[in-house]
Design an enzyme around this catalytic site. Sequence first.
Site, PDB file in Angstrom:
ATOM      1  N   SER A  49      14.809 -23.077 -42.549  1.00  0.00           N
ATOM      2  CA  SER A  49      15.123 -21.662 -42.703  1.00  0.00           C
ATOM      3  C   SER A  49      15.749 -21.144 -41.417  1.00  0.00           C
ATOM      4  O   SER A  49      15.502 -21.695 -40.344  1.00  0.00           O
ATOM      5  CB  SER A  49      13.834 -20.878 -42.976  1.00  0.00           C
ATOM      6  OG  SER A  49      14.078 -19.483 -42.984  1.00  0.00           O
ATOM      7  N   TYR A  64       5.054 -18.412 -40.962  1.00  0.00           N
ATOM      8  CA  TYR A  64       6.195 -18.960 -41.696  1.00  0.00           C
ATOM      9  C   TYR A  64       7.248 -19.481 -40.726  1.00  0.00           C
ATOM     10  O   TYR A  64       7.748 -20.597 -40.860  1.00  0.00           O
ATOM     11  CB  TYR A  64       6.796 -17.895 -42.621  1.00  0.00           C
ATOM     12  CG  TYR A  64       7.993 -18.389 -43.407  1.00  0.00           C
ATOM     13  CD1 TYR A  64       7.804 -19.107 -44.579  1.00  0.00           C
ATOM     14  CD2 TYR A  64       9.285 -18.131 -42.976  1.00  0.00           C
ATOM     15  CE1 TYR A  64       8.890 -19.562 -45.311  1.00  0.00           C
ATOM     16  CE2 TYR A  64      10.380 -18.580 -43.689  1.00  0.00           C
ATOM     17  CZ  TYR A  64      10.185 -19.298 -44.862  1.00  0.00           C
ATOM     18  OH  TYR A  64      11.268 -19.753 -45.575  1.00  0.00           O
ATOM     19  N   LYS A  68       8.482 -23.439 -40.246  1.00  0.00           N
ATOM     20  CA  LYS A  68       9.868 -23.880 -40.458  1.00  0.00           C
ATOM     21  C   LYS A  68      10.460 -24.469 -39.174  1.00  0.00           C
ATOM     22  O   LYS A  68      11.244 -25.422 -39.226  1.00  0.00           O
ATOM     23  CB  LYS A  68      10.721 -22.724 -40.982  1.00  0.00           C
ATOM     24  CG  LYS A  68      10.328 -22.273 -42.393  1.00  0.00           C
ATOM     25  CD  LYS A  68      10.505 -23.391 -43.409  1.00  0.00           C
ATOM     26  CE  LYS A  68      10.242 -22.930 -44.823  1.00  0.00           C
ATOM     27  NZ  LYS A  68      10.648 -23.907 -45.845  1.00  0.00           N
ATOM     28  N   THR A  99      16.822 -14.249 -54.269  1.00  0.00           N
ATOM     29  CA  THR A  99      15.989 -14.958 -55.243  1.00  0.00           C
ATOM     30  C   THR A  99      14.840 -14.056 -55.660  1.00  0.00           C
ATOM     31  O   THR A  99      14.635 -12.978 -55.080  1.00  0.00           O
ATOM     32  CB  THR A  99      15.396 -16.253 -54.641  1.00  0.00           C
ATOM     33  OG1 THR A  99      14.440 -15.905 -53.636  1.00  0.00           O
ATOM     34  CG2 THR A  99      16.480 -17.148 -54.052  1.00  0.00           C
TER      35      THR A  99
END
Length: 158
Positions: A49, A64, A68, A99
């Site tokens: 990411s 997060y 990543k 998304t």
Amino acid sequence: MPVSQWRRILDINTTGSFICAQVAAKHMVEQGKNIQGPGGGGSITFIASISAHRVNYPQPQAAYNVSKAALLMLKSCLAAEWARYGIRTNTVSPGYMDTILNEGDGLTEHRRIWAERNPFGRMGTPGELTGAVVLLASEAGSYINGADIVVDGGGILF
């Protein structure tokens, strides 16, 4: 953030990726013994990411981002360690993608900011990741190992 949530995110994104890669590599090593020439034993592509490259705004998501960023290092380590088996290991680092994960009224302001901070003025679509993934998985990418392809419309520039 509770430590349990921190651990869960790292377990899913980093440990889970390692476990999947390890299982796939075992099969690739076995199959690679009968393969000669470029391409060798196979290709592993992790989805990292842009969050591995920079702190996100406006949302806080340290776990997060760390998970990543760890994938980038895992990719590099495995690329070096598994090349002898003909296994190429790379990552794709998507920017903000339009998304279902980025939908909902609570994210309207975030989506505006993400689009505003991108040279194209929009989020990407999942289909815009296809080219990078196909390249890394195909013979066209047979000499690409240890690379990270950022697919973010130039968002990382700002």
